[in-house]
Scaffold this motif. Structure first.
Motif, PDB file in Angstrom:
ATOM      1  N   THR A 169       0.547   1.607  -5.537  1.00 16.51           N
ATOM      2  CA  THR A 169       1.366   1.788  -4.329  1.00 16.51           C
ATOM      3  C   THR A 169       1.728   3.258  -4.157  1.00 16.51           C
ATOM      4  O   THR A 169       2.118   3.916  -5.126  1.00 16.51           O
ATOM      5  CB  THR A 169       2.673   0.969  -4.448  1.00 16.51           C
ATOM      6  N   LEU A 170       1.595   3.755  -2.935  1.00 17.87           N
ATOM      7  CA  LEU A 170       2.052   5.117  -2.669  1.00 17.87           C
ATOM      8  C   LEU A 170       3.536   5.081  -2.355  1.00 17.87           C
ATOM      9  O   LEU A 170       3.973   4.343  -1.469  1.00 17.87           O
ATOM     10  CB  LEU A 170       1.286   5.721  -1.484  1.00 17.87           C
ATOM     11  N   LEU A 171       4.303   5.869  -3.087  1.00 17.88           N
ATOM     12  CA  LEU A 171       5.743   5.936  -2.854  1.00 17.88           C
ATOM     13  C   LEU A 171       5.990   7.164  -1.983  1.00 17.88           C
ATOM     14  O   LEU A 171       5.851   8.294  -2.435  1.00 17.88           O
ATOM     15  CB  LEU A 171       6.474   6.024  -4.190  1.00 17.88           C
ATOM     16  N   VAL A 172       6.295   6.904  -0.730  1.00 19.13           N
ATOM     17  CA  VAL A 172       6.338   7.964   0.273  1.00 19.13           C
ATOM     18  C   VAL A 172       7.776   8.400   0.539  1.00 19.13           C
ATOM     19  O   VAL A 172       8.568   7.651   1.113  1.00 19.13           O
ATOM     20  CB  VAL A 172       5.677   7.488   1.577  1.00 19.13           C
ATOM     21  N   LEU A 173       8.092   9.595   0.088  1.00 13.50           N
ATOM     22  CA  LEU A 173       9.452  10.096   0.251  1.00 13.50           C
ATOM     23  C   LEU A 173       9.675  10.575   1.683  1.00 13.50           C
ATOM     24  O   LEU A 173       8.928  11.399   2.211  1.00 13.50           O
ATOM     25  CB  LEU A 173       9.702  11.253  -0.721  1.00 13.50           C
ATOM     26  N   VAL A 174      10.725  10.047   2.288  1.00 15.21           N
ATOM     27  CA  VAL A 174      11.165  10.494   3.601  1.00 15.21           C
ATOM     28  C   VAL A 174      12.375  11.385   3.344  1.00 15.21           C
ATOM     29  O   VAL A 174      13.425  10.908   2.930  1.00 15.21           O
ATOM     30  CB  VAL A 174      11.577   9.289   4.469  1.00 15.21           C
ATOM     31  N   ALA A 175      12.204  12.676   3.551  1.00 14.45           N
ATOM     32  CA  ALA A 175      13.295  13.592   3.227  1.00 14.45           C
ATOM     33  C   ALA A 175      14.227  13.754   4.432  1.00 14.45           C
ATOM     34  O   ALA A 175      13.767  14.023   5.544  1.00 14.45           O
ATOM     35  CB  ALA A 175      12.741  14.937   2.793  1.00 14.45           C
ATOM     36  N   THR A 199       0.837  -1.188   0.000  1.00 15.39           N
ATOM     37  CA  THR A 199       0.000   0.000   0.000  1.00 15.39           C
ATOM     38  C   THR A 199       0.873   1.240   0.000  1.00 15.39           C
ATOM     39  O   THR A 199       0.600   2.209  -0.699  1.00 15.39           O
ATOM     40  CB  THR A 199      -0.910   0.025   1.240  1.00 15.39           C
ATOM     41  N   MET A 200       1.925   1.183   0.803  1.00 11.12           N
ATOM     42  CA  MET A 200       2.858   2.309   0.891  1.00 11.12           C
ATOM     43  C   MET A 200       4.268   1.774   0.986  1.00 11.12           C
ATOM     44  O   MET A 200       4.513   0.746   1.608  1.00 11.12           O
ATOM     45  CB  MET A 200       2.632   3.094   2.185  1.00 11.12           C
ATOM     46  N   ARG A 201       5.159   2.518   0.368  1.00 15.00           N
ATOM     47  CA  ARG A 201       6.570   2.194   0.527  1.00 15.00           C
ATOM     48  C   ARG A 201       7.303   3.459   0.936  1.00 15.00           C
ATOM     49  O   ARG A 201       7.251   4.465   0.234  1.00 15.00           O
ATOM     50  CB  ARG A 201       7.144   1.640  -0.774  1.00 15.00           C
ATOM     51  N   LEU A 202       7.940   3.427   2.089  1.00 16.28           N
ATOM     52  CA  LEU A 202       8.724   4.566   2.556  1.00 16.28           C
ATOM     53  C   LEU A 202      10.146   4.447   2.014  1.00 16.28           C
ATOM     54  O   LEU A 202      10.751   3.368   2.075  1.00 16.28           O
ATOM     55  CB  LEU A 202       8.767   4.578   4.097  1.00 16.28           C
ATOM     56  N   PHE A 203      10.661   5.527   1.493  1.00 15.75           N
ATOM     57  CA  PHE A 203      12.003   5.473   0.901  1.00 15.75           C
ATOM     58  C   PHE A 203      12.625   6.852   0.925  1.00 15.75           C
ATOM     59  O   PHE A 203      11.940   7.860   1.147  1.00 15.75           O
ATOM     60  CB  PHE A 203      11.918   4.969  -0.548  1.00 15.75           C
ATOM     61  N   TYR A 204      13.922   6.919   0.714  1.00 13.56           N
ATOM     62  CA  TYR A 204      14.630   8.170   0.467  1.00 13.56           C
ATOM     63  C   TYR A 204      15.476   7.950  -0.781  1.00 13.56           C
ATOM     64  O   TYR A 204      15.602   6.798  -1.233  1.00 13.56           O
ATOM     65  CB  TYR A 204      15.450   8.587   1.696  1.00 13.56           C
ATOM     66  N   PRO A 205      16.014   8.979  -1.392  1.00 10.55           N
ATOM     67  CA  PRO A 205      16.651   8.781  -2.703  1.00 10.55           C
ATOM     68  C   PRO A 205      17.671   7.640  -2.727  1.00 10.55           C
ATOM     69  O   PRO A 205      17.657   6.813  -3.635  1.00 10.55           O
ATOM     70  CB  PRO A 205      17.333  10.130  -2.977  1.00 10.55           C
ATOM     71  N   GLN A 232       1.695   8.774  -7.781  1.00 10.34           N
ATOM     72  CA  GLN A 232       1.991   7.809  -6.711  1.00 10.34           C
ATOM     73  C   GLN A 232       2.845   8.412  -5.603  1.00 10.34           C
ATOM     74  O   GLN A 232       2.958   7.833  -4.538  1.00 10.34           O
ATOM     75  CB  GLN A 232       2.780   6.624  -7.283  1.00 10.34           C
ATOM     76  N   ILE A 233       3.476   9.541  -5.878  1.00 14.26           N
ATOM     77  CA  ILE A 233       4.441  10.101  -4.931  1.00 14.26           C
ATOM     78  C   ILE A 233       3.747  10.897  -3.826  1.00 14.26           C
ATOM     79  O   ILE A 233       2.833  11.675  -4.080  1.00 14.26           O
ATOM     80  CB  ILE A 233       5.444  11.028  -5.664  1.00 14.26           C
ATOM     81  N   ARG A 234       4.210  10.682  -2.604  1.00 13.09           N
ATOM     82  CA  ARG A 234       3.759  11.482  -1.462  1.00 13.09           C
ATOM     83  C   ARG A 234       5.002  11.928  -0.698  1.00 13.09           C
ATOM     84  O   ARG A 234       6.034  11.271  -0.738  1.00 13.09           O
ATOM     85  CB  ARG A 234       2.874  10.650  -0.515  1.00 13.09           C
ATOM     86  N   ILE A 235       4.857  13.041   0.026  1.00 15.74           N
ATOM     87  CA  ILE A 235       5.952  13.518   0.866  1.00 15.74           C
ATOM     88  C   ILE A 235       5.534  13.336   2.317  1.00 15.74           C
ATOM     89  O   ILE A 235       4.552  13.945   2.766  1.00 15.74           O
ATOM     90  CB  ILE A 235       6.256  15.016   0.608  1.00 15.74           C
ATOM     91  N   LEU A 236       6.259  12.508   3.035  1.00 12.67           N
ATOM     92  CA  LEU A 236       5.878  12.230   4.421  1.00 12.67           C
ATOM     93  C   LEU A 236       6.067  13.472   5.281  1.00 12.67           C
ATOM     94  O   LEU A 236       7.069  14.185   5.174  1.00 12.67           O
ATOM     95  CB  LEU A 236       6.726  11.089   4.986  1.00 12.67           C
ATOM     96  N   ASN A 237       5.101  13.730   6.135  1.00 12.58           N
ATOM     97  CA  ASN A 237       5.202  14.822   7.087  1.00 12.58           C
ATOM     98  C   ASN A 237       6.370  14.545   8.047  1.00 12.58           C
ATOM     99  O   ASN A 237       6.371  13.517   8.725  1.00 12.58           O
ATOM    100  CB  ASN A 237       3.877  14.901   7.856  1.00 12.58           C
TER     101      ASN A 237
END
Ligand SMILES: *[C@@H]1O[C@H](CO)[C@@H](O)[C@H](O)[C@H]1NC(C)=O
Ligand SMILES: *[C@@H]1O[C@H](CO)[C@@H](O)[C@H](O)[C@H]1NC(C)=O
Ligand SMILES: *[C@@H]1O[C@H](CO)[C@@H](O)[C@H](O)[C@H]1NC(C)=O
Length: 368
Positions: free
Chosen positions: A220-226, A199-205, A263-268
């Motif tokens: 799938t939501l690709l959730v960027l962890v900055a 459902t979601m995948r947390l990742f950074y570059p 699909q891209i989201r930015i995690l709070n």
């Protein structure tokens, strides 16, 4: 389908039988006729029995057909889900923090209102607002309708730990409403142990999988962890096809990345703050040299406790101290040594997870 065809065939057969008996007016062959009818009957019965056996066998071999053909109710043994339970349980650790926080960052919070942030990345957005604004303008923040409409959300966070090997948890994992995965953990080839739903995948570059289409579902939501401003720069250059930046990463991230911007989201970054502050009790303002931070796994659990009503974890934990040669991941051979300079304190995280298990905020599906 099979059953229909077969009954069609048997209807034909029976009309033939009927015609046969009507046509038969010659008295010299009564025995032959009677034999034929009884033979046909046997054949018919045998055929019906065969069809039935095939149907049952086929149905049992494919569970979904079983349900379709015989209308058996779906008896899924799902964990009872109590609305708000995860949040209630974890409030002992997290305190009464604001539930108002959005899961993903939204353009409106940076465009009209300039939401002030107390911290810089990874705990806040202070100083990165301009880059962030450009990213938010080309991505989305919505939570899928399929998750929103659920009264009670059952979630599983799938860690990357070696303990998932031969766990055979794949089918169980796929049954959760929300399956959260981490970094570049593969699914293809490991479905039996880790499932295939994401459902979601947390990742950074630096942790992005180079072939996201293979390892994720189309929705799938690709959730960027900055962790740094460069991370916003990277995603913008990928999505807007601008000149790529190669410097400023500790490992080369993908330069071409085949994803749908939807699909891209930015995690709070709020969740990183909670994980660091409440779970690991790290100082929020650290000198550049120390820079300790939570792992993506601990961050994902923190997020799940906010998003979900029931949180289970699988594949968390590292090999014991005496087992230094064992791989830490289910999909690659790397040892605990590789964690030395990562800025993660593995033993401290283990204590935090133990605390969450003890108060019943999360439940482990693999040994922890
Ligand atoms: C959180 O709020 C509840 C009531 O809303 C209260 O009973 C509880 O003591 C509070 N917990 C903390 C840590 O402030
Ligand atoms: C990691 O955490 C443990 C337990 O909290 C602590 O004893 C240890 O000093 C920490 N290690 C580092 C490098 O900070
Ligand atoms: C969860 O971890 C505990 C040890 O902390 C273990 O005894 C238990 O079997 C684990 N549960 C599952 C389902 O593996």
């Amino acid at each position: 389908m099979l059953a229909l065809k077969r009954s069609g065939a048997s209807a034909e057969a029976s009309t033939e039988v009927a015609r046969g008996s009507r046509d038969d007016s010659s008295p010299q062959e009564p025995c032959y006729l009677r034999n034929m009818i009884s033979k046909c009957r046997w054949k018919l019965l045998a055929m019906l029995a065969f069809v039935l056996v095939v149907m049952v066998w086929y149905s049992i071999s494919r569970e979904d057909r079983y349900i379709e053909l015989f209308y058996f109710p779906i008896l899924e043994k799902k964990e009872p889900c109590l609305q708000g339970e995860a949040e209630r349980k974890v409030s002992k650790l997290f305190g009464n923090y604001s539930q108002e926080q959005p899961i993903f960052l939204q353009l409106k919070d940076y465009f009209w209102v300039k939401t002030p942030s107390a911290y810089e990345l990874p705990y806040g957005t202070k100083g990165s607002e301009d880059l962030l604004l450009r990213v938010l303008a080309i991505t989305s923040y919505s939570i899928p309708e399929s998750i929103q409409r659920l009264k009670c959300r059952r979630c599983v966070v799938v860690g990357n730990g070696h303990r998932l090997r031969n766990s055979l948890l794949g089918e169980a994992i796929n049954k959760y409403d929300v399956v959260i995965r981490l970094n570049n953990a593969p699914v293809a080839g490991y479905e039996g142990d880790v499932g295939s739903k994401t459902t979601m995948r947390l990742f950074y570059p630096e942790s992005a999988h180079f072939n996201p289409k293979v390892e994720d579902n189309p929705d799938t939501l690709l959730v960027l962890v900055a962790f740094k401003a460069m991370d916003f720069h990277w995603i913008e250059s990928i999505l807007s096809d601008k000149k790529r930046v190669r410097k400023g990463f500790w490992k080369q991230p993908p330069l071409i990345w085949d994803v749908n911007p939807k699909q891209i989201r930015i995690l709070n970054p709020f969740f990183m703050e909670i994980a660091a502050d409440k779970l690991l009790r790290l100082p929020m303002q650290q000198p550049h040299k120390i820079k300790q931070k939570p792992t993506t796994g601990l961050l994902a659990i923190t997020l799940a406790l906010h998003l979900c009503d029931l949180v289970h974890i699988a594949g968390f934990g590292y090999p014991d101290a005496q087992n230094k040669k064992e791989s830490i991941h289910y999909y690659e051979q790397i040892t605990i040594k590789s964690m030395a300079w990562s800025g993660h304190n593995v033993s401290q995280e283990a204590l935090a997870i133990k605390r969450m298990l003890e108060i019943g905020a999360v439940k482990n599906l693999t040994y922890f």
